[in-house]
Design a protein around this motif. Structure first.
Motif, PDB file in Angstrom:
ATOM      1  N   ALA A 199       0.654  -1.118   0.396  1.00 52.80           N
ATOM      2  CA  ALA A 199       0.227   0.201   0.400  1.00 52.80           C
ATOM      3  C   ALA A 199       0.380   1.472  -0.104  1.00 52.80           C
ATOM      4  N   TYR A 200       2.107   1.689   0.641  1.00 54.88           N
ATOM      5  CA  TYR A 200       2.834   2.413   0.922  1.00 54.88           C
ATOM      6  C   TYR A 200       3.090   2.329  -0.317  1.00 54.88           C
ATOM      7  N   LEU A 201       4.072   1.479  -1.804  1.00 52.86           N
ATOM      8  CA  LEU A 201       4.447   2.182  -2.604  1.00 52.86           C
ATOM      9  C   LEU A 201       3.227   2.539  -3.881  1.00 52.86           C
ATOM     10  N   ALA A 202       1.604   1.865  -3.479  1.00 49.44           N
ATOM     11  CA  ALA A 202       0.853   1.998  -4.463  1.00 49.44           C
ATOM     12  C   ALA A 202       0.548   3.045  -4.719  1.00 49.44           C
ATOM     13  N   ARG A 203       0.641   3.955  -3.187  1.00 49.72           N
ATOM     14  CA  ARG A 203       0.469   5.855  -2.718  1.00 49.72           C
ATOM     15  C   ARG A 203       0.911   6.525  -4.060  1.00 49.72           C
ATOM     16  N   PRO A 204      -0.148   7.527  -4.448  1.00 47.21           N
ATOM     17  CA  PRO A 204       0.074   8.749  -5.400  1.00 47.21           C
ATOM     18  C   PRO A 204       1.236   9.489  -4.851  1.00 47.21           C
ATOM     19  N   SER A 205       2.089   9.556  -6.005  1.00 48.38           N
ATOM     20  CA  SER A 205       3.369  10.818  -5.385  1.00 48.38           C
ATOM     21  C   SER A 205       2.790  12.317  -5.546  1.00 48.38           C
ATOM     22  N   PRO A 206       3.351  12.780  -5.146  1.00 47.12           N
ATOM     23  CA  PRO A 206       3.265  14.111  -4.411  1.00 47.12           C
ATOM     24  C   PRO A 206       3.610  14.827  -6.146  1.00 47.12           C
ATOM     25  N   LYS A 207       4.747  14.483  -6.944  1.00 49.30           N
ATOM     26  CA  LYS A 207       5.195  15.194  -8.090  1.00 49.30           C
ATOM     27  C   LYS A 207       4.286  15.087  -8.889  1.00 49.30           C
ATOM     28  N   THR A 208       4.230  13.812  -9.379  1.00 48.39           N
ATOM     29  CA  THR A 208       2.948  13.145 -10.127  1.00 48.39           C
ATOM     30  C   THR A 208       2.081  13.185 -10.387  1.00 48.39           C
ATOM     31  N   GLY A 209       1.536  13.267  -9.026  1.00 45.03           N
ATOM     32  CA  GLY A 209      -0.077  13.012  -8.668  1.00 45.03           C
ATOM     33  C   GLY A 209      -0.546  11.571  -8.924  1.00 45.03           C
ATOM     34  N   PRO A 210      -1.732  11.260  -8.969  1.00 43.41           N
ATOM     35  CA  PRO A 210      -2.499   9.905  -9.108  1.00 43.41           C
ATOM     36  C   PRO A 210      -1.648   9.338 -10.904  1.00 43.41           C
ATOM     37  N   ARG A 211      -1.704   7.588 -10.544  1.00 46.82           N
ATOM     38  CA  ARG A 211      -1.419   6.952 -11.810  1.00 46.82           C
ATOM     39  C   ARG A 211      -2.913   7.327 -12.773  1.00 46.82           C
TER      40      ARG A 211
END
Length: 260
Positions: A214-226
């Motif tokens: 779940a931690y690895l699948a979280r959205p990145s703050p730079k790129t946003g959700p997939r």
């Protein structure tokens, strides 16, 4: 001092004396210089003897001073020679000691290598059933996972201690998850690569494999959700024009066309 100095200028002092008086004076000088003391004189020579005695005392003092200086000079030469010999001997001993220390260190290294070989041999024998036999030890399953996923022959004592430390600190499930994560993403790597995500997950408070996923699948703050639409590049946001064949040549040769 085993001699008496007779100077030429004494002839004038001896001139008034008879041969007997001269003989007694010379005999008295020799006996005094030898250390027999003063001889009894009965003639005119007794008036010259005090002058001769003073000269003998001066000659004796000069001789003793010369002897003392020679003795001191010889003593200093001997001390310098002895010091040089001791320094040379000390250098030789230091070289022997250095060689002995180097030889001892070499023997210690060879001994450590032999012990390490024996340890690796024992670990190689335990490799096949490390998972089943090592469950009673801290981090045995994680050690087996590292051996399998990283394709190593055996574990060094330092890596084994690090794995046991992390299993006790963060839990064996988290350590195994980090090992498999590195192996899948980067291939066989050293333990240092495993510690990087392990430290990050531990500081984030993760303990299980599900929490890590779940931690690895979280959205990145730079790129946003997939799958989210990315913002347009302003540098490319302008009206583009299509040129006919040959129009670019005329443009670069004659310059921009004049507007009507």
């Amino acid at each position: 001092m085993n001699y008496v100095k007779i100077f030429y200028d004494m002839l004038e002092a001896f001139e008034p004396l008879s041969y007997e008086e001269r003989g007694r004076l010379l005999t008295a000088m020799l006996r005094y210089a030898r250390g027999d003391g003063e001889m009894e004189l009965i003639g005119s020579e007794r008036f010259l003897f005090p002058m001769m005695r003073a000269q003998l005392d001066r000659d004796k003092a000069t001789y003793e001073d010369k002897v003392e200086k020679s003795r001191e000079s010889a003593r200093k030469r001997w001390e310098r020679k002895l010091e040089e010999e001791m320094r040379s001997h000390g250098n030789a001993c230091e070289g022997m000691r250095t060689h002995a220390v180097a030889s001892e260190r070499m023997q210690d290294k060879e001994k450590d290598k032999e012990e390490e070989k024996d340890q690796y041999k024992e670990e190689g024998e335990e490799k096949e059933d490390l998972t089943t036999r090592g469950r009673g030890r801290e981090g045995a399953a994680a050690a087996a996972a590292f051996v399998k996923e990283m394709n190593v022959g055996s574990l060094s004592p330092s890596v084994r201690r690090e794995i046991a430390h992390w299993c006790k600190k963060a839990g064996e499930e988290l350590v195994i998850t980090a090992i498999r994560h590195v192996a899948v993403r980067y291939g066989p790597k050293s333990w240092g690569y495993v510690e990087r995500p392990l430290c990050e997950w531990y500081e984030a408070g993760l303990t299980t494999r599900e929490e890590v996923l779940a931690y690895l699948a979280r959205p990145s703050p730079k790129t946003g959700p997939r799958g989210a639409e990315r913002p347009k590049n302003r540098a490319l946001d302008y009206d583009q024009r299509t040129y006919a064949p040959g129009e670019l040549d005329d443009l670069f040769i004659t310059g921009a066309p004049e507007e009507d």
